[in-house]
Scaffold this motif. Structure first.
Motif, short mmCIF file in Angstrom:
data_model
loop_
_atom_site.label_atom_id
_atom_site.label_comp_id
_atom_site.label_asym_id
_atom_site.label_seq_id
_atom_site.Cartn_x
_atom_site.Cartn_y
_atom_site.Cartn_z
N ASN A 253 0.83 -1.21 0.00
CA ASN A 253 0.00 0.00 0.00
C ASN A 253 0.86 1.26 0.00
O ASN A 253 0.52 2.26 -0.62
CB ASN A 253 -0.94 0.01 1.21
CG ASN A 253 -2.19 -0.80 0.96
OD1 ASN A 253 -2.61 -1.00 -0.18
ND2 ASN A 253 -2.79 -1.31 2.04
N ARG A 256 2.15 1.60 -3.65
CA ARG A 256 1.18 1.53 -4.75
C ARG A 256 1.17 2.83 -5.58
O ARG A 256 1.48 3.92 -5.07
CB ARG A 256 -0.22 1.24 -4.23
CG ARG A 256 -0.84 2.34 -3.42
CD ARG A 256 -2.13 1.86 -2.77
NE ARG A 256 -2.69 2.86 -1.89
CZ ARG A 256 -3.65 3.71 -2.23
NH1 ARG A 256 -4.18 3.63 -3.44
NH2 ARG A 256 -4.11 4.60 -1.37
N LYS A 257 0.80 2.69 -6.83
CA LYS A 257 0.67 3.82 -7.72
C LYS A 257 -0.65 4.54 -7.46
O LYS A 257 -1.59 3.95 -6.92
CB LYS A 257 0.73 3.34 -9.17
CG LYS A 257 2.05 2.65 -9.53
CD LYS A 257 2.02 2.12 -10.94
CE LYS A 257 3.32 1.39 -11.28
NZ LYS A 257 3.30 0.81 -12.65
N GLU A 259 -3.12 5.22 -9.28
CA GLU A 259 -4.30 4.62 -9.91
C GLU A 259 -4.63 3.25 -9.32
O GLU A 259 -5.67 2.66 -9.65
CB GLU A 259 -4.10 4.48 -11.42
CG GLU A 259 -3.03 3.50 -11.85
CD GLU A 259 -1.64 4.09 -11.91
OE1 GLU A 259 -0.74 3.45 -12.49
OE2 GLU A 259 -1.45 5.22 -11.39
N GLN A 260 -3.77 2.72 -8.46
CA GLN A 260 -4.02 1.41 -7.89
C GLN A 260 -4.85 1.53 -6.61
O GLN A 260 -4.66 2.46 -5.83
CB GLN A 260 -2.69 0.70 -7.58
CG GLN A 260 -1.92 0.27 -8.81
CD GLN A 260 -0.60 -0.39 -8.47
OE1 GLN A 260 0.13 0.08 -7.60
NE2 GLN A 260 -0.29 -1.48 -9.16
N LYS A 262 -6.36 0.65 -2.79
CA LYS A 262 -5.76 0.24 -1.53
C LYS A 262 -6.09 -1.22 -1.27
O LYS A 262 -7.21 -1.67 -1.47
CB LYS A 262 -6.31 1.11 -0.40
CG LYS A 262 -5.61 0.90 0.93
CD LYS A 262 -6.12 1.88 1.98
CE LYS A 262 -5.40 1.67 3.30
NZ LYS A 262 -5.87 2.64 4.33
N TRP A 326 -3.83 -6.63 -7.31
CA TRP A 326 -4.32 -5.27 -7.56
C TRP A 326 -5.64 -5.31 -8.32
O TRP A 326 -6.58 -4.57 -8.02
CB TRP A 326 -3.28 -4.47 -8.34
CG TRP A 326 -1.99 -4.30 -7.62
CD1 TRP A 326 -0.82 -4.94 -7.89
CD2 TRP A 326 -1.72 -3.46 -6.49
NE1 TRP A 326 0.17 -4.54 -7.03
CE2 TRP A 326 -0.36 -3.63 -6.15
CE3 TRP A 326 -2.50 -2.58 -5.74
CZ2 TRP A 326 0.24 -2.95 -5.11
CZ3 TRP A 326 -1.90 -1.89 -4.69
CH2 TRP A 326 -0.56 -2.09 -4.37
N GLN A 327 -5.69 -6.17 -9.33
CA GLN A 327 -6.92 -6.30 -10.12
C GLN A 327 -8.05 -6.89 -9.27
O GLN A 327 -9.21 -6.50 -9.42
CB GLN A 327 -6.65 -7.17 -11.35
CG GLN A 327 -5.71 -6.53 -12.35
CD GLN A 327 -5.23 -7.52 -13.41
OE1 GLN A 327 -5.07 -8.72 -13.14
NE2 GLN A 327 -5.01 -7.02 -14.62
N ALA A 330 -9.36 -4.07 -7.12
CA ALA A 330 -10.18 -3.15 -7.90
C ALA A 330 -11.55 -3.74 -8.20
O ALA A 330 -12.58 -3.06 -8.12
CB ALA A 330 -9.46 -2.78 -9.20
#
Length: 437
Positions: A253, A256-257, A259-260, A262, A326-327, A330
């Motif tokens: 976390n 992370r970028k 756009e990614q 939490k 990450w996916q 999301a």
């Protein structure tokens, strides 16, 4: 102008009826073509039904909670042209007299100028009024008799005033229609020598609120009842040491970028299931007990139990085996937001092969989740706590978490369930293996 009777269209394959979840319009509203009229509930998903024509709403056929068959009349509209009202026979006019006493006095005119000759209320004689209570003697209408156990009828303002005065309405005679209690009745009750009740600080609460179970809540109730009646559940609980996993989660976390999303613990648990389920195909299954068929899935379509304002729903992360953490995070967040907004589609709420349920910080120590039929397993996440544990003869602080899971004993044996959870535990306690092929 004509009338158009809009009938419930087919809202899904194999669906014979649908429940009214919420009306978007009311009688008198003017609508345009394709404007939403009503939300119909099917398989926990609210399907938005638009108007096929432009017009004015004349009648709504049903209340929220009512079930309407496919092809049944739903809305009556007034439209330009002839409409299609000929498709439905006119409703018969009821000749049954109303149960509410009429207060019309003989000789008064009805609508249209016709005399109300038969709608009269007997007027008590002077002697009978003098023999009544002080309320009648004061010129007020005679109080209607109330049977023992009947709930007193009164407007909200009258009820509020009675509460402020400490008066129990069941003891107050009502002079209004059907025995309705008015402000004048309260005044007469007090003037007659009645005293407000003295409410003790420890007085019992006697209010009872009746709530009709409709909509998503009724669907949940029906699904839970079927699951518990038909599935022989058994639970298996295991404690996990997630100290290393939590350290990895916090590190990712921090790195992370923008756009990614939490990361929570759920994507890691889902990743662990993806890594483990190929070795235990009987767990990633559904059971059609009527046909006697078990379907084992190579794909992992994981349901994520989500609490919404309308109740618990289970949106589905499809083909989780193709996603990274990450996916997964999301997808879980998007589905949760869609479900809480009441916009999840039928496809997003069906087709799961296994389910994860979590109460987050409220997760408690142990739970016994109900299987999301026709699946055969559900994995429950309990809260994360710090405990003092022995490691190599030394007491050290460690972060622990329980997994409380339920299995369908018709399909999953106890040994297989325990072996499966132990395998999941092993992966989560050594988080590097989550990313090793």
């Amino acid at each position: 102008m004509g009338r158009y009777i809009f009938k419930l269209p087919d809202v899904g394959e194999g669906i014979a009826e649908s429940e009214i979840a919420a009306w978007r319009v009311k009688p008198g509203d003017v609508v345009v073509e394709d404007q939403p009229l009503v939300d119909m509930l099917t398989e926990k998903a609210a399907v938005e039904i638009p108007s096929p024509v432009a017009g004015r709403i004349v009648e709504l056929r049903g209340e929220p909670g009512d079930k309407v068959p496919v092809g049944g009349p739903l809305v009556v509209l007034e439209v330009e042209g002839a409409g299609n009202a000929k498709d439905e026979a006119p409703a018969a006019v009821s000749t049954k007299p109303t149960d509410v006493p009429s207060l019309a006095v003989q000789g008064h005119a009805r609508e249209g100028g016709h005399p109300a000759a038969a709608s009269t209320v007997p007027v008590p004689s002077l002697d009978s009024r003098l023999r009544g209570n002080d309320q009648s003697a004061a010129g007020l209408p005679q109080a209607a008799a109330r049977k023992p156990g009947d709930k007193p009828i009164a407007a909200p303002a009258v009820r509020q005033r009675a509460r402020e005065l400490g008066i129990e309405l069941q003891f107050v005679p009502g002079s209004g229609p059907a025995g309705r209690i008015t402000h004048a009745d309260l005044d007469a009750y007090i003037a007659g020598g009645a005293r407000p009740a003295v409410v003790a600080a420890s007085a019992p609460r006697t209010a009872v609120e009746e709530i009709k179970v409709i909509g998503v809540r009724r669907k949940i109730a029906e699904a839970m009842q079927r699951a518990k009646q038909r599935i022989p559940h058994f639970a298996y609980v295991e404690e996990l040491d997630v100290t290393e996993l939590e350290a990895l989660r916090l590190h990712l976390n921090d790195m992370r970028k923008p756009e990614q999303p939490k990361l929570t613990l759920l994507p890691f648990l889902l990743r662990a299931l993806v890594r483990t389920l190929p070795r235990f195909p009987q767990v990633n299954s559904t059971y059609d007990d009527e046909a006697g068929i078990v379907r084992r899935y190579a794909a992992v379509h994981c349901g994520i139990a989500t609490q919404t304002p309308n109740g618990l729903v289970v949106p589905v992360v499809r083909h989780a085996e193709t996603l990274d953490v990450w996916q997964m995070a999301a997808a879980i967040r998007r589905l949760a937001e869609t479900a809480r907004a009441g916009k999840a589609t039928r496809e997003e709420l069906s087709g799961s092969t296994i389910t994860i349920t979590s109460l987050g910080a409220l997760g408690g120590i142990v739970s016994t989740p109900v299987i999301n039929a026709p699946e055969v397993a559900i994995i429950g996440v309990n809260k994360l706590v710090e405990r003092a544990v022995f490691r190599n003869g030394t007491v050290v602080p460690r972060l622990t978490m329980n997994l409380s899971s339920s299995f369908d004993h018709r399909i999953v044996d106890g040994y297989d369930a325990a072996s499966f959870i132990q395998a999941v535990k092993n992966v989560l306690e050594h988080p590097a293996t989550l990313f090793m092929e």
